[in-house]
Design an enzyme around this catalytic site. Structure first.
Site, PDB file in Angstrom:
ATOM      1  N   CYS A 247      38.526 -13.926  90.209  1.00 15.53           N
ATOM      2  CA  CYS A 247      37.973 -15.063  90.517  1.00 15.53           C
ATOM      3  C   CYS A 247      36.612 -14.490  91.164  1.00 15.53           C
ATOM      4  CB  CYS A 247      38.764 -15.785  91.900  1.00 15.53           C
ATOM      5  SG  CYS A 247      40.657 -15.842  91.390  1.00 15.53           S
ATOM      6  N   ALA A 248      35.681 -14.712  90.285  1.00 19.66           N
ATOM      7  CA  ALA A 248      34.623 -13.683  90.455  1.00 19.66           C
ATOM      8  C   ALA A 248      33.246 -14.423  91.288  1.00 19.66           C
ATOM      9  CB  ALA A 248      33.989 -13.282  89.263  1.00 19.66           C
ATOM     10  N   ALA A 249      33.104 -15.591  91.184  1.00 18.73           N
ATOM     11  CA  ALA A 249      31.921 -16.299  91.814  1.00 18.73           C
ATOM     12  C   ALA A 249      31.938 -16.203  93.393  1.00 18.73           C
ATOM     13  CB  ALA A 249      31.842 -17.852  91.449  1.00 18.73           C
ATOM     14  N   PRO A 250      31.030 -15.966  93.986  1.00 23.32           N
ATOM     15  CA  PRO A 250      29.367 -15.924  93.458  1.00 23.32           C
ATOM     16  C   PRO A 250      29.155 -14.553  92.770  1.00 23.32           C
ATOM     17  CG  PRO A 250      29.426 -15.798  95.993  1.00 23.32           C
ATOM     18  CD  PRO A 250      30.952 -15.791  95.617  1.00 23.32           C
ATOM     19  N   ASN A 252      29.327 -11.235  94.273  1.00 24.93           N
ATOM     20  CA  ASN A 252      28.923 -10.159  95.094  1.00 24.93           C
ATOM     21  C   ASN A 252      29.859  -8.855  94.980  1.00 24.93           C
ATOM     22  OD1 ASN A 252      26.372 -11.057  96.107  1.00 24.93           O
ATOM     23  ND2 ASN A 252      27.356 -11.775  98.291  1.00 24.93           N
ATOM     24  N   GLU A 271      35.774 -16.983  86.016  1.00 19.62           N
ATOM     25  CA  GLU A 271      35.312 -18.192  87.012  1.00 19.62           C
ATOM     26  C   GLU A 271      35.616 -19.564  86.427  1.00 19.62           C
ATOM     27  OE1 GLU A 271      34.988 -20.348  90.084  1.00 19.62           O
ATOM     28  OE2 GLU A 271      34.758 -18.225  90.439  1.00 19.62           O
ATOM     29  N   ASP A 298      39.907 -19.868  83.380  1.00 23.77           N
ATOM     30  CA  ASP A 298      41.017 -19.412  84.477  1.00 23.77           C
ATOM     31  C   ASP A 298      41.619 -18.247  84.146  1.00 23.77           C
ATOM     32  OD1 ASP A 298      42.905 -19.786  86.328  1.00 23.77           O
ATOM     33  OD2 ASP A 298      43.570 -21.833  85.690  1.00 23.77           O
ATOM     34  N   ASP A 318      40.493 -11.611  94.355  1.00 20.57           N
ATOM     35  CA  ASP A 318      40.009 -12.473  95.675  1.00 20.57           C
ATOM     36  C   ASP A 318      40.022 -13.927  95.449  1.00 20.57           C
ATOM     37  OD1 ASP A 318      38.782 -11.879  98.234  1.00 20.57           O
ATOM     38  OD2 ASP A 318      37.044 -13.003  97.310  1.00 20.57           O
ATOM     39  N   CYS A 375      39.558 -13.938 102.693  1.00 19.89           N
ATOM     40  CA  CYS A 375      38.722 -14.084 103.904  1.00 19.89           C
ATOM     41  C   CYS A 375      39.611 -15.114 104.742  1.00 19.89           C
ATOM     42  CB  CYS A 375      37.367 -14.268 103.463  1.00 19.89           C
ATOM     43  SG  CYS A 375      37.365 -15.865 102.590  1.00 19.89           S
TER      44      CYS A 375
END
Length: 481
Positions: A247-250, A252, A271, A298, A318, A375
């Protein structure tokens, strides 16, 4: 015969230049209000759909926003006062349908009229609201009476931004620059030191503004928090590995993986959201991460049986989460939808997706290491998810492994092995993250893996040297014969 234009006929058009004679400060403020209105529209629309394109900070500091500092201040302050602003407009009832179509700009301008820089107001929308200033101020006075308070500040207690000082972290993008060079450059202007746990992370005093620094603009340095920077390091990918960022975006963490892999190997960055795919591609391009392949896909649709993923050795997961660990940093507490109490139904839906994604990651046949991170401070998204997949993980040969052993804060003790997972604290660390590492049994630990790779490389070099020496020896003997 055509009549010549009388000199007086030119007078109306002569007024135009006068209308456009704005000072540089007025022009800058005019432009900042319109940029702020665009950002505010994106934020409020995403919040209404509960599907944010990005955090407030990431939207303001995107490459498309030119006047970042002024825009950031205007957006934050307008959001902070938004309940009051909306109430004033409702009471005053001054907006026609034309201006309601530009309601975000109206919010921004009203903030400036009531609480900000009225002296720098210029533009048609600004003039319209200035003409209604008395009505708007009367509406604010009525609001104070209705709420039984004397000052606007008394209305805002529940919207107060945290004043806890938090260090500014910046990660050196080692694809473009080494840490020592970055330290030398930054020390010319700032107090800065290197983080003890994440070697490519630098620490600055609180409120240090680096957004316009040339190293940040060039992608040599990324503004990234400590906990976020710990995630890729926990995964520990090696050069020439194949890795999935689920789930790569954005992006960093994606480009941090690329840097840890020294730009070698391959990272498949997935993404699902189309708008976030663009952000992800921009981040990858800025970082110079040429070993990243962005997929508008996906992660759950990637088949573990597909030969394209048969060599994937590590997965960083993530997933979407409540973001409860970053509400202050992301400024989510300014959004209309924010409440201190979590929405139980939403958390349950998030946890179901997180569990499904982690189960999917565990099923890839060649994967050796999986990091699961959020997070969030909520147990339901963290320890509960890990506990629910432990039997499946064990059946695939995975076990939880301790990361950053020197870190004092560990998981809630609701299952055996909770001491292996890591938490950061929302109060003590000023961000709430959760990180867990699964390693397939029988796989070398990172230190041994590095030594083995080094020994293999040295052995290959020795064999090449022997072959070269043999070649020249035979050639010499042939010439002699």
């Amino acid at each position: 015969m055509a009549r010549k234009k009388a000199q007086g006929d030119t007078k109306p058009s002569a007024k135009k230049p006068n209308q456009n004679r704005l000072s540089s400060a007025e022009r800058s403020a005019l432009f900042a209000r319109r940029e702020s209105a665009k950002v505010l529209r994106t934020i409020l629309q995403g919040d209404a759909r509960r599907q944010a394109v990005g955090s407030i900070k990431s939207l303001v500091y995107s490459p498309s926003v030119r006047n970042k500092r002024a825009t950031y201040a205007l957006v934050c302050q307008t959001l902070k006062y938004l309940p009051v602003i909306k109430d004033v407009f409702h009471t005053a009832n001054v907006l026609s349908s034309k201006w309601k179509r530009q309601e975000e700009l109206m919010y921004i301008i009203l903030y400036d009229i009531l609480f900000g820089q009225e002296a720098l107001l210029a533009g048609d929308a600004e003039k319209f609201l200035l003409q209604k200033k008395n009505v708007l101020q009367a509406a604010l006075a009525k609001l104070l009476v209705r709420k039984k308070v004397k000052h606007v500040s008394d209305l805002m207690t529940s919207y107060k931004i945290s004043d806890l000082p938090k260090p500014r972290y910046a990660r050196v993008n080692t694809l473009k620059m080494d840490v020592e060079s970055a330290l030398v450059e930054f020390k010319k202007q700032y107090e800065v030191c290197q983080d003890a746990m994440v070697p490519d992370l630098l620490i600055f005093p609180p409120r240090t503004d680096l957004h316009d620094h040339p190293l940040v603009k060039s992608g040599s340095v990324f503004l990234q928090g400590k906990a976020s920077s710990m995630v890729a390091v926990a995964l520990g990918p090696k050069p020439r590995w194949e890795v999935i960022d689920a789930c790569a975006a954005p992006g960093n963490k994606t480009v941090h993986l690329a840097a840890l892999m020294k730009g070698n190997g391959k990272i498949i960055a997935c993404e699902l959201n189309k708008e976030r795919v663009k952000r992800l591609k921009d981040t990858v391009e800025l970082a110079g991460a040429t070993n990243v392949e962005v997929k508008h896909e996906d992660f759950l649709n990637l088949s573990p049986e597909d030969p394209a993923y048969s060599k994937v050795q590590a997965i960083l997961l993530d997933p979407s989460c409540s973001g409860s660990g970053t509400v202050v940093d992301r400024l989510d507490h300014l959004l209309p939808s924010y409440t201190a109490e979590s929405d139980v139904n939403r958390l349950e839906k998030l946890a179901a997706f997180q569990r499904k994604a982690l189960e999917h990651a565990l099923s890839f046949p060649a994967v050796e290491r999986i990091v699961y991170s959020t997070c969030s401070i909520n147990q339901v998204e963290n320890e509960d998810v890990i506990k629910s997949v432990l039997p499946l993980a064990s059946s695939y040969g995975f076990e939880l492994t301790t990361i950053f052993p020197q870190w004092p804060r560990r998981g809630h003790p609701i299952f055996d092995g909770s001491q292996h997972v890591l938490r950061t604290d929302l109060i003590e660390d000023q961000e709430g993250f959760f990180i867990a590492l699964f390693v397939r049994k029988g796989v070398s630990p990172p230190g041994k893996h590095i030594r083995d790779v080094g020994n293999t490389l040295r052995a290959v070099q020795r064999r090449k040297k022997r072959k070269i020496n043999s070649f020249f020896l035979l050639r010499t003997l042939g010439l002699l014969l």
